[in-house]
Design a protein around this motif. Structure first.
Motif, PDB file in Angstrom:
ATOM      1  N   HIS A 217       0.756  -1.174  -0.126  1.00  0.00           N
ATOM      2  CA  HIS A 217       0.085   0.098  -0.125  1.00  0.00           C
ATOM      3  C   HIS A 217       0.946   0.913  -0.074  1.00  0.00           C
ATOM      4  CE1 HIS A 217      -4.292  -2.047   1.743  1.00  0.00           C
ATOM      5  NE2 HIS A 217      -4.658  -1.834   0.191  1.00  0.00           N
ATOM      6  N   VAL A 218       1.912   1.418   0.845  1.00  0.00           N
ATOM      7  CA  VAL A 218       2.361   2.406   1.338  1.00  0.00           C
ATOM      8  C   VAL A 218       3.836   2.809  -0.414  1.00  0.00           C
ATOM      9  CG1 VAL A 218       4.648   3.146   1.857  1.00  0.00           C
ATOM     10  CG2 VAL A 218       3.007   2.371   3.351  1.00  0.00           C
ATOM     11  N   VAL A 219       3.633   1.558  -0.970  1.00  0.00           N
ATOM     12  CA  VAL A 219       4.838   1.938  -2.739  1.00  0.00           C
ATOM     13  C   VAL A 219       4.009   2.358  -3.812  1.00  0.00           C
ATOM     14  CG1 VAL A 219       6.192   0.412  -4.592  1.00  0.00           C
ATOM     15  CG2 VAL A 219       6.581  -0.105  -1.788  1.00  0.00           C
ATOM     16  N   LEU A 220       2.818   1.731  -3.753  1.00  0.00           N
ATOM     17  CA  LEU A 220       2.112   2.012  -4.850  1.00  0.00           C
ATOM     18  C   LEU A 220       1.024   3.723  -4.831  1.00  0.00           C
ATOM     19  CD1 LEU A 220       1.963  -1.496  -5.217  1.00  0.00           C
ATOM     20  CD2 LEU A 220      -0.516  -1.220  -6.031  1.00  0.00           C
ATOM     21  N   ASN A 221       0.680   4.168  -3.539  1.00  0.00           N
ATOM     22  CA  ASN A 221       0.671   5.268  -3.214  1.00  0.00           C
ATOM     23  C   ASN A 221       1.399   6.337  -3.641  1.00  0.00           C
ATOM     24  OD1 ASN A 221      -2.371   5.161  -1.951  1.00  0.00           O
ATOM     25  ND2 ASN A 221      -2.054   3.800  -1.046  1.00  0.00           N
ATOM     26  N   GLU A 222       2.370   6.137  -2.817  1.00  0.00           N
ATOM     27  CA  GLU A 222       3.830   6.848  -2.641  1.00  0.00           C
ATOM     28  C   GLU A 222       3.817   6.833  -4.850  1.00  0.00           C
ATOM     29  OE1 GLU A 222       7.381   8.114  -0.929  1.00  0.00           O
ATOM     30  OE2 GLU A 222       4.850   8.529   0.345  1.00  0.00           O
ATOM     31  N   GLU A 223       4.140   5.263  -5.631  1.00  0.00           N
ATOM     32  CA  GLU A 223       3.803   6.300  -6.888  1.00  0.00           C
ATOM     33  C   GLU A 223       2.392   6.912  -7.657  1.00  0.00           C
ATOM     34  OE1 GLU A 223       5.774   3.903  -9.425  1.00  0.00           O
ATOM     35  OE2 GLU A 223       7.947   3.358  -8.207  1.00  0.00           O
ATOM     36  N   TRP A 224       1.606   6.558  -6.880  1.00  0.00           N
ATOM     37  CA  TRP A 224       0.502   7.880  -7.110  1.00  0.00           C
ATOM     38  C   TRP A 224       0.805   9.290  -6.930  1.00  0.00           C
ATOM     39  CZ3 TRP A 224      -2.848  10.421  -4.210  1.00  0.00           C
ATOM     40  CH2 TRP A 224      -3.789  11.321  -5.167  1.00  0.00           C
ATOM     41  N   ALA A 225       1.438   9.175  -5.586  1.00  0.00           N
ATOM     42  CA  ALA A 225       0.930  10.505  -5.520  1.00  0.00           C
ATOM     43  C   ALA A 225       2.362  11.173  -6.237  1.00  0.00           C
ATOM     44  CB  ALA A 225       1.473  10.401  -3.883  1.00  0.00           C
ATOM     45  N   HIS A 226       3.284  10.364  -6.072  1.00  0.00           N
ATOM     46  CA  HIS A 226       4.374  11.813  -7.317  1.00  0.00           C
ATOM     47  C   HIS A 226       4.582  11.373  -8.506  1.00  0.00           C
ATOM     48  CE1 HIS A 226       7.168  12.373  -3.215  1.00  0.00           C
ATOM     49  NE2 HIS A 226       6.424  11.198  -2.680  1.00  0.00           N
ATOM     50  N   HIS A 227       3.547  10.587  -9.030  1.00  0.00           N
ATOM     51  CA  HIS A 227       3.350  10.828 -10.345  1.00  0.00           C
ATOM     52  C   HIS A 227       2.767  11.905 -10.368  1.00  0.00           C
ATOM     53  CE1 HIS A 227       1.130   9.806 -13.978  1.00  0.00           C
ATOM     54  NE2 HIS A 227       2.455   9.691 -14.850  1.00  0.00           N
ATOM     55  N   SER A 228       1.412  12.109  -9.830  1.00  0.00           N
ATOM     56  CA  SER A 228       0.596  13.899 -10.152  1.00  0.00           C
ATOM     57  C   SER A 228       1.836  14.159  -9.513  1.00  0.00           C
ATOM     58  CB  SER A 228      -0.017  12.822  -8.748  1.00  0.00           C
ATOM     59  OG  SER A 228      -1.082  11.700  -8.935  1.00  0.00           O
ATOM     60  N   PHE A 229       2.157  14.730  -8.353  1.00  0.00           N
ATOM     61  CA  PHE A 229       3.607  15.460  -8.476  1.00  0.00           C
ATOM     62  C   PHE A 229       3.794  15.785  -9.599  1.00  0.00           C
ATOM     63  CE2 PHE A 229       3.193  14.632  -3.387  1.00  0.00           C
ATOM     64  CZ  PHE A 229       1.731  15.009  -3.653  1.00  0.00           C
ATOM     65  N   CYS A 230       4.884  14.600 -10.233  1.00  0.00           N
ATOM     66  CA  CYS A 230       5.518  15.036 -11.283  1.00  0.00           C
ATOM     67  C   CYS A 230       4.710  15.783 -12.609  1.00  0.00           C
ATOM     68  CB  CYS A 230       6.053  14.162 -11.786  1.00  0.00           C
ATOM     69  SG  CYS A 230       7.092  14.133 -13.557  1.00  0.00           S
ATOM     70  N   VAL A 231       3.710  15.267 -12.791  1.00  0.00           N
ATOM     71  CA  VAL A 231       2.675  16.231 -14.114  1.00  0.00           C
ATOM     72  C   VAL A 231       1.841  17.158 -13.557  1.00  0.00           C
ATOM     73  CG1 VAL A 231       0.412  14.738 -15.082  1.00  0.00           C
ATOM     74  CG2 VAL A 231       2.434  13.509 -14.700  1.00  0.00           C
ATOM     75  N   ARG A 232       2.358  17.661 -12.444  1.00  0.00           N
ATOM     76  CA  ARG A 232       1.322  18.261 -12.046  1.00  0.00           C
ATOM     77  C   ARG A 232       2.699  19.755 -11.561  1.00  0.00           C
ATOM     78  NH1 ARG A 232       2.324  19.512  -6.219  1.00  0.00           N
ATOM     79  NH2 ARG A 232       4.189  19.924  -7.215  1.00  0.00           N
ATOM     80  N   ASP A 233       3.833  19.534 -11.467  1.00  0.00           N
ATOM     81  CA  ASP A 233       4.655  20.322 -12.454  1.00  0.00           C
ATOM     82  C   ASP A 233       5.072  20.506 -13.569  1.00  0.00           C
ATOM     83  OD1 ASP A 233       4.563  20.838 -10.399  1.00  0.00           O
ATOM     84  OD2 ASP A 233       6.794  19.482  -9.056  1.00  0.00           O
ATOM     85  N   LEU A 234       5.394  19.423 -14.286  1.00  0.00           N
ATOM     86  CA  LEU A 234       5.501  19.663 -15.754  1.00  0.00           C
ATOM     87  C   LEU A 234       4.604  19.953 -16.607  1.00  0.00           C
ATOM     88  CD1 LEU A 234       6.624  16.362 -16.635  1.00  0.00           C
ATOM     89  CD2 LEU A 234       8.150  17.869 -16.303  1.00  0.00           C
ATOM     90  N   ASP A 235       3.304  20.193 -16.479  1.00  0.00           N
ATOM     91  CA  ASP A 235       2.390  20.967 -17.022  1.00  0.00           C
ATOM     92  C   ASP A 235       2.467  22.496 -17.000  1.00  0.00           C
ATOM     93  OD1 ASP A 235       0.622  18.441 -18.232  1.00  0.00           O
ATOM     94  OD2 ASP A 235      -0.641  18.594 -16.187  1.00  0.00           O
ATOM     95  N   ARG A 236       3.097  22.845 -15.946  1.00  0.00           N
ATOM     96  CA  ARG A 236       3.096  24.364 -14.895  1.00  0.00           C
ATOM     97  C   ARG A 236       4.752  24.837 -16.548  1.00  0.00           C
ATOM     98  NH1 ARG A 236       2.649  24.303  -8.802  1.00  0.00           N
ATOM     99  NH2 ARG A 236       0.970  23.990  -8.532  1.00  0.00           N
ATOM    100  N   LEU A 237       5.733  23.563 -16.455  1.00  0.00           N
ATOM    101  CA  LEU A 237       6.436  24.083 -17.288  1.00  0.00           C
ATOM    102  C   LEU A 237       6.378  24.216 -18.603  1.00  0.00           C
ATOM    103  CD1 LEU A 237       9.530  21.664 -15.745  1.00  0.00           C
ATOM    104  CD2 LEU A 237       9.790  24.294 -15.839  1.00  0.00           C
ATOM    105  N   GLU A 238       5.625  23.545 -18.967  1.00  0.00           N
ATOM    106  CA  GLU A 238       5.421  23.501 -20.400  1.00  0.00           C
ATOM    107  C   GLU A 238       4.632  24.809 -20.577  1.00  0.00           C
ATOM    108  OE1 GLU A 238       5.841  20.019 -22.586  1.00  0.00           O
ATOM    109  OE2 GLU A 238       3.660  19.559 -21.683  1.00  0.00           O
ATOM    110  N   SER A 239       3.688  24.863 -19.647  1.00  0.00           N
ATOM    111  CA  SER A 239       2.600  26.127 -19.919  1.00  0.00           C
ATOM    112  C   SER A 239       3.231  27.322 -19.445  1.00  0.00           C
ATOM    113  CB  SER A 239       1.383  25.957 -19.400  1.00  0.00           C
ATOM    114  OG  SER A 239       1.617  26.111 -17.571  1.00  0.00           O
ATOM    115  N   GLY A 240       4.578  27.119 -19.133  1.00  0.00           N
ATOM    116  CA  GLY A 240       5.556  28.649 -18.807  1.00  0.00           C
ATOM    117  C   GLY A 240       4.770  29.133 -17.459  1.00  0.00           C
ATOM    118  N   ALA A 241       3.856  28.462 -16.915  1.00  0.00           N
ATOM    119  CA  ALA A 241       3.171  29.414 -15.577  1.00  0.00           C
ATOM    120  C   ALA A 241       4.584  28.969 -14.043  1.00  0.00           C
ATOM    121  CB  ALA A 241       2.325  28.385 -15.177  1.00  0.00           C
ATOM    122  N   ALA A 242       5.348  28.069 -14.396  1.00  0.00           N
ATOM    123  CA  ALA A 242       6.364  27.261 -12.912  1.00  0.00           C
ATOM    124  C   ALA A 242       6.671  28.738 -12.590  1.00  0.00           C
ATOM    125  CB  ALA A 242       7.180  26.654 -13.735  1.00  0.00           C
ATOM    126  N   PRO A 243       6.984  28.398 -11.112  1.00  0.00           N
ATOM    127  CA  PRO A 243       6.718  29.967 -10.265  1.00  0.00           C
ATOM    128  C   PRO A 243       8.179  29.912 -10.463  1.00  0.00           C
ATOM    129  CG  PRO A 243       6.306  28.109  -9.240  1.00  0.00           C
ATOM    130  CD  PRO A 243       5.669  27.761 -10.530  1.00  0.00           C
TER     131      PRO A 243
END
Length: 243
Positions: A217-243
């Protein structure tokens, strides 16, 4: 007001970033909160008299149905969840290669870069699964990256190492293969059985009765959470909205 929990009045905290902070049982009264983001372990959150946690959880489940599988105790559900997670990472990996090494190494808003995120997932697999199910001395890969509240050097990690995207992907692929093999080999009997206890001074802290299911449960939840964070930040990078 008490010495342990003083009241705080009339502060302007505009633009503050608060990390790794426990705010249990806190009250925010008469506050102005506009354009605010909350990320973390949040339960029993009441906003203007409305308990909103259930609404947020339901919306997250609607957006990412894999979350329902992640909470399951059924091995088939966990195996399906793992396949979904790795399919998502495959898409993100190709995106990272397309965006280039610079993007993979870029921190957005003080968060981990994509390379650091992948390094952390290497550590998660080592700490929460390999150490519990493999015979022999517990060993963490030196390119793994522990949480900010840890001193990874005490565990043999090298948090300051410069690691390329290709290097971390190669190590991460080994850990993905290992988790996959554990999931395939697990049975209803073994998944509920206690795993071996870790020695004092290791991470996670020794806990008698910890089961293979707990670790998965820990391993799978960490995979989900950190993939979500990674995608969020790549979206910000590509959109030019990264702080």
């Amino acid at each position: 007001m008490t010495d342990d929990h003083p009241d705080v009045d009339d502060l302007d905290l505009t633009g503050w970033v608060v990390r790794e902070t426990v705010l249990d049982k806190s009250r925010f009264v008469g506050v102005v909160m506009r354009d605010v983001e909350l990320d973390g372990l949040i339960t029993n959150l009441t906003v203007n008299g409305v308990e909103v946690t259930a609404y947020v959880e339901a919306e997250l489940d609607r957006r990412e149905p894999v979350r329902v599988l992640l909470r399951s105790d059924d091995l088939d559900d966990l195996r399906e969840a793992w396949m979904v997670l790795q399919a998502g990472w495959a898409v993100t990996t190709e995106r990272l290669r397309r965006m280039g090494e610079g993007a993979a190494q870029t921190s957005v808003g003080g968060e981990w870069s994509a390379v650091q995120t992948l390094r952390h997932l290497v550590f998660v697999a080592d700490a929460w699964l390999r150490g519990h199910v493999l015979d022999g001395p517990l060993a963490y890969h030196p390119l793994g990256l522990g949480a900010s509240f840890m001193d990874g050097r005490q565990l043999g990690l090298d948090p300051d190492a410069h690691v390329t995207l290709d290097e971390v992907l190669a190590v991460n692929a080994e850990r993905v293969d290992f988790v996959t093999r554990v999931l395939v080999a697990a049975t209803p009997d073994t998944v509920g059985a206690p795993v071996r206890e870790l020695p004092a001074g290791s991470f996670p802290a020794p806990q008698p009765g910890r089961t293979l299911l707990d670790c998965l449960h820990v391993v799978l939840n960490e995979e989900w959470a950190h993939h979500s964070f990674c995608v969020r930040d790549l979206d910000r990078l590509e959109s030019g909205a990264a702080p």
